[in-house]
Design a protein around this motif. Sequence first.
Motif, short mmCIF file in Angstrom:
data_model
loop_
_atom_site.label_atom_id
_atom_site.label_comp_id
_atom_site.label_asym_id
_atom_site.label_seq_id
_atom_site.Cartn_x
_atom_site.Cartn_y
_atom_site.Cartn_z
N UNK A 132 0.80 -1.23 0.00
CA UNK A 132 0.00 0.00 0.00
C UNK A 132 0.83 1.27 0.00
N UNK A 133 2.15 1.13 -0.13
CA UNK A 133 2.99 2.32 -0.18
C UNK A 133 3.06 3.07 1.13
N UNK A 134 3.17 2.32 2.24
CA UNK A 134 3.33 2.94 3.56
C UNK A 134 4.68 2.51 4.14
N UNK A 135 5.50 3.49 4.49
CA UNK A 135 6.82 3.17 5.02
C UNK A 135 7.73 2.65 3.92
N UNK A 136 8.62 1.71 4.27
CA UNK A 136 9.57 1.17 3.31
C UNK A 136 8.94 -0.04 2.61
N UNK A 137 8.90 0.04 1.29
CA UNK A 137 8.34 -1.04 0.50
C UNK A 137 9.12 -1.20 -0.80
N UNK A 138 8.45 -1.74 -1.78
CA UNK A 138 9.08 -2.05 -3.06
C UNK A 138 8.54 -1.13 -4.15
N UNK A 139 9.42 -0.71 -5.06
CA UNK A 139 8.99 0.00 -6.25
C UNK A 139 9.67 -0.64 -7.46
N UNK A 140 8.94 -0.75 -8.54
CA UNK A 140 9.47 -1.39 -9.75
C UNK A 140 10.37 -0.42 -10.50
N UNK A 141 11.61 -0.84 -10.73
CA UNK A 141 12.56 -0.02 -11.48
C UNK A 141 12.49 -0.34 -12.97
N UNK A 142 12.44 -1.63 -13.29
CA UNK A 142 12.39 -2.02 -14.71
C UNK A 142 11.79 -3.41 -14.83
N UNK A 143 11.25 -3.69 -16.01
CA UNK A 143 10.72 -5.03 -16.30
C UNK A 143 10.96 -5.34 -17.77
N UNK A 144 11.38 -6.56 -18.04
CA UNK A 144 11.62 -7.03 -19.40
C UNK A 144 10.94 -8.38 -19.56
N UNK A 145 10.24 -8.57 -20.67
CA UNK A 145 9.57 -9.84 -20.93
C UNK A 145 10.12 -10.46 -22.20
N UNK A 146 10.47 -11.74 -22.12
CA UNK A 146 10.97 -12.49 -23.27
C UNK A 146 9.86 -13.46 -23.70
N UNK A 147 9.26 -13.20 -24.86
CA UNK A 147 8.15 -14.01 -25.35
C UNK A 147 8.70 -15.21 -26.13
N UNK A 148 8.32 -16.42 -25.71
CA UNK A 148 8.85 -17.63 -26.32
C UNK A 148 7.85 -18.34 -27.22
N UNK A 149 6.58 -18.38 -26.81
CA UNK A 149 5.54 -19.05 -27.59
C UNK A 149 4.23 -18.29 -27.42
N UNK A 150 3.44 -18.14 -28.48
CA UNK A 150 2.16 -17.44 -28.33
C UNK A 150 1.16 -18.26 -27.52
#
Length: 227
Positions: A132-150
Amino acid sequence: MLSGSSVESLMQAFRDPSSPFHLREGETGPASPDELPKSTIQSHTFSTVSTGYAPVETDLEEVSVEAREYALSEGYDPDSFLEQKIVWGDMDSFRHVNNVRYVRFVESSRIQWLTRLGEEVGGPAAAADLISGRGVGIILKSVKVDFKRPVTYPDTLLISHRARPTEPNSSTQFNHDGMIYSYAQRKVVATSESVLVWYDYDALKRATPSDVLQKALERRMVEGISN
C-alpha cells in the motif's frame, strides 16, 4: 442478439463430442459465454486459435502439479505461484494473448509474493503496508519480458517468481525473475526480468529494508539457488 445461424452453430458445438463445448447427457452448460464447463476443461483438448502448435490433451489437475514441480526445480518461490485463467478478451487481432497482458500477469504474481513476504515478517498488517505504499516497500525499477511461444484462449498459466541479488550486490535493490508456464502447451511460454528497489514512500527516496525483511529476502534467495 444471436442470429439463427449462430444459435445452430452453438447447438452443434454442444452436441459434438470433439468440441471443447460438448455437453454430455445430463450436464449443464456454462452460466455465460466466457465460462467453460469444469468437466470440459478437465477432460477435453485445449483447442487453440491457429498458432502453429498442435493442441495438447490436458488434464488440468495433472498439468498443474507438473507445472509447479517444474517451477520448484528451477528455484521459483512457491509463495509467488499464481494461476491465471486466459479469457477471450486477453487476445488481440493477431489471434494470441496481447503482449501487454503478460506484464500484468507478472505484476499480479509479484504482488502475491510481496504479500506473503510481508505476512512472514509481520503478519497481515506488515503485508498491507508493503503493498500500500506505507513506510519502506518495493517500487518497480524495470521489467523485461521475453516471449517464447504465443498463448491463445482457452488456457491457464502458472506465473512464478524467484528473487536473486543484483550484480554488483546491493542492499537497496534486487532482481525478480519471472516464468510463465502454459497448461495447454505444457511449456514455458515467457520469462521476465525485473529490478525491484526498496523505497521509502514517506520520505520519497531509495531506502534499505529492515533487518527482518532483509533476512527473509536473503533466505528466499538461498532457497532458490539451492534448488
